[in-house]
Structure formats: C-alpha cells, structure tokens
Design a protein around this motif. Structure first.
Motif, PDB file in Angstrom:
ATOM      1  N   THR A   1       0.859  -1.186   0.000  1.00  0.00           N
ATOM      2  CA  THR A   1       0.000   0.000   0.000  1.00  0.00           C
ATOM      3  C   THR A   1       0.887   1.225   0.000  1.00  0.00           C
ATOM      4  O   THR A   1       2.125   1.118   0.145  1.00  0.00           O
TER       5      THR A   1
ATOM      6  N   PRO B   1      -3.648  -9.662  -1.920  1.00  0.00           N
ATOM      7  CA  PRO B   1      -3.857  -8.403  -2.654  1.00  0.00           C
ATOM      8  C   PRO B   1      -2.685  -7.462  -2.420  1.00  0.00           C
ATOM      9  O   PRO B   1      -2.033  -7.487  -1.371  1.00  0.00           O
TER      10      PRO B   1
ATOM     11  N   LEU C   1      -0.982  -3.380  -3.972  1.00  0.00           N
ATOM     12  CA  LEU C   1      -0.716  -2.398  -5.018  1.00  0.00           C
ATOM     13  C   LEU C   1       0.756  -2.045  -4.919  1.00  0.00           C
ATOM     14  O   LEU C   1       1.389  -2.207  -3.873  1.00  0.00           O
TER      15      LEU C   1
ATOM     16  N   LEU D   1      -4.587   0.573  -0.252  1.00  0.00           N
ATOM     17  CA  LEU D   1      -4.918  -0.767  -0.732  1.00  0.00           C
ATOM     18  C   LEU D   1      -6.382  -1.083  -0.461  1.00  0.00           C
ATOM     19  O   LEU D   1      -7.042  -1.732  -1.290  1.00  0.00           O
TER      20      LEU D   1
ATOM     21  N   ALA E   1      -8.326   0.489  -3.199  1.00  0.00           N
ATOM     22  CA  ALA E   1      -8.105  -0.243  -4.451  1.00  0.00           C
ATOM     23  C   ALA E   1      -8.907  -1.538  -4.477  1.00  0.00           C
ATOM     24  O   ALA E   1      -9.482  -1.913  -5.507  1.00  0.00           O
ATOM     25  N   LEU E   2      -8.979  -2.234  -3.340  1.00  0.00           N
ATOM     26  CA  LEU E   2      -9.782  -3.455  -3.265  1.00  0.00           C
ATOM     27  C   LEU E   2     -11.261  -3.147  -3.466  1.00  0.00           C
ATOM     28  O   LEU E   2     -11.960  -3.847  -4.216  1.00  0.00           O
TER      29      LEU E   2
ATOM     30  N   ALA F   1      -7.120  -3.533  -7.068  1.00  0.00           N
ATOM     31  CA  ALA F   1      -5.947  -4.149  -6.462  1.00  0.00           C
ATOM     32  C   ALA F   1      -5.476  -5.314  -7.327  1.00  0.00           C
ATOM     33  O   ALA F   1      -6.280  -5.974  -7.996  1.00  0.00           O
TER      34      ALA F   1
END
Length: 307
Positions: free
Chosen positions: A67, A141, A143, A278, A281-282, A287
């Motif tokens: 993240t 997950p 980024l 993050l 993004a999820l 992500a």
C-alpha cells in the motif's frame, strides 16, 4: 555503520542502502557530481513496523508495497492493518552482487510477499528489475507504486506525453486543487481560488505545495522531469500494461506539515492503481491479486539524457 552499495560508470554513480529498504539514497551525474535525488530530511535511523513515512528520512527512491497510505484491509476473512507506505521501505534487505548487478531481497511482515530488486547501470540509465512472489498459503492483494523523489529547482518542468489530457486529485494540501476526486486538465488548470496554475512547473520551497495526483498511464510508457539548470531530462520509463496508472507527487515545501525540514521534490510514480490505499483499491476492484506460489516481474528505467 550503514552499509552503502555503489554502482558507477563514467556517467552515473548510484548508492543503495540495504538496511533501509534497499533505498536508492543517491544518484549522481558524473563527472559533475550533481545529485538528482531528494536528500534526507532527517538522519537515517532504524524504522519500526508502525512509524509513518514522514518520521523517517523521506528521501531517495523507495518502493511502496502492498500500500502507500496506511489502511485496514479486509481480505480472506481477516482484517489486516497495513502500515504507511507499506512494509518494504522500513525493513532491511539481504544483498549480493551478481556480475555488474546489485540484487536485494526481503520478505514482508504484513503479507507473505517476497520482493526482489535488481539494479544495473547501462550508460546514462539505471534499470531496476522487480520480482514479487507469494510465499504464503492464500492469494494476496497488493498495489505497487514507485516512489522516486527527484530534487527540483523553481522552473524545472514535469513532462508528460500528449496522450495525457487530465489528472485526478487524491490529496491536495490546504485544498489547493480542490477535494479528492477533482478532475483537472493537464497541465493548465485553475486552483480552488480560480487562479491559473501550470501543474507541470516546479515551484519553490516557500510555496507550501503538497499535492498527490493520478493519471491513466500514458500509452507511450514514460514520464520525465526537465532540470533546466542541468540541461538534463530525467525520464522514467515503464510498461503501461503493468503500471496502468501514473502518480505525481508535487512537494514544494508543503510536506511534512509541522516540520522545519520539508521536501522540495517531484516524485514520478508509475503504479498499479489510482489510489494510495490498498483498501480503496480493493473496494474499486483495482488491487492486484497474487496467487499462491505465483510471481510478477516488471521493471522501470531511469534515463538521464540531454534536455
């Protein structure tokens, strides 16, 4: 004593600090010795697993995984607190030399991700090859964002391909460019006070600017900083199929707030999501997911060429 690994040729000298997240702490032009990177705001010192990025030296070239901003991530039935700017800027890396390359590797503590960085010099180009591997027991997950802070002087200019027409605000210190999500034309726009702004032009440390912006990655796969006094163009090249977005961090004396020493730099940040968080993004389906025993490999190149 801090270990300093050096790569150099007739054009560039690059210094890497394994103890501090395999940070590129210095990138100098030769034979002039001109430093291209933001230098430390504070002395190098051990990092904890929870400290904020602004509590460190906030300099050089770091990597943000999994993240950029601190967040709590709901994934796989667990709630994972992920620290500011991720795991890897704050932990030591094991290092080795292979022929003319530096290879550094570490495993994260938030998520079981093994991250390798491989540095090589080719003329006036620094190449950084990355490998990220899932060494855990479930898909993970993440980024990724490059975080190269380039020193600037007033009048230096950020250059983007003509395909970039607009940018989005993630954060703007003091609301200069409006609220998060505000869309601006690139490079000429108006600020929240309806004053004309050239976003491509570097300001001075007295300006108090601290803006984080995102654009869709240009299909041409580059972003550049023109250093006028040096008559040099620093170009970051990347694969837009992997790094689908581009972050711009404009820091002209506006960050960190409340500190005497503040950044005066521009960060040109190829990244995998148009969000620093993050968790965000999820939520947006942006992500990246790394399956068990799988890996991703990618690279960036930093070219220093005549302006």
């Amino acid at each position: 004593m801090t270990e300093r690994l050096i790569l150099s040729n007739e054009s560039l000298s690059v210094e890497v600090l394994p103890e501090f997240g395999a940070k590129v702490s210095s990138m100098r032009l030769l034979p002039e010795g001109e430093e291209l990177l933001q230098q430390p705001l504070r002395p190098y010192a051990p990092r904890t697993r929870t400290m904020a990025f602004e509590e460190g030296d906030a300099s050089g070239i770091d990597e943000c995984i999994p993240t950029v901003s601190a967040c709590d991530v709901e994934f796989g039935g667990n709630c994972l607190p992920v620290p500011d700017h991720g795991d890897f800027w704050r932990i030591p890396f094991a290092s080795r030399r292979e022929a003319e390359e530096l290879v550094l590797e570490a495993t994260g503590f938030t998520l079981p991700l093994r991250f390798e960085k491989r540095f090589a010099l080719e003329g006036t180009r620094l190449r950084i090859d990355y490998r990220l591997e899932n060494v855990g027991r479930q898909s993970l997950p993440f980024l990724w964002s490059a975080h190269p802070g380039f020193a600037v002087e007033p009048g230096d200019r950020i250059l983007l391909p003509d395909s970039v027409k607009e940018i989005n605000v993630w954060h703007s210190g003091g609301g200069r460019l409006g609220a998060p999500g505000q869309v601006h034309s690139w490079p000429h726009t108006h600020d929240a006070a309806d004053q004309s702004v050239d976003l491509s032009l570097a300001g001075g440390p007295e300006d108090g600017v601290g803006d984080k912006l995102f654009a869709v990655a240009p299909r041409e796969g580059w972003v550049a900083l023109e250093r006028r006094r040096l008559r040099k163009r620093i170009e970051v090249r990347f694969d837009p199929a992997w790094a689908s977005f581009l972050g711009l961090w404009l820091a002209f004396g506006g960050w960190p707030a409340g500190q005497a020493q503040r950044q005066h730099c521009v960060a040109l940040e190829p990244c995998t999501a148009p969000a620093d968080s993050l968790a965000t993004a999820l939520e947006r389906g942006l992500a990246r997911i790394l399956e068990v025993e799988a890996w991703f490999e990618w690279k960036i190149e930093i070219h220093v060429i005549p302006a």
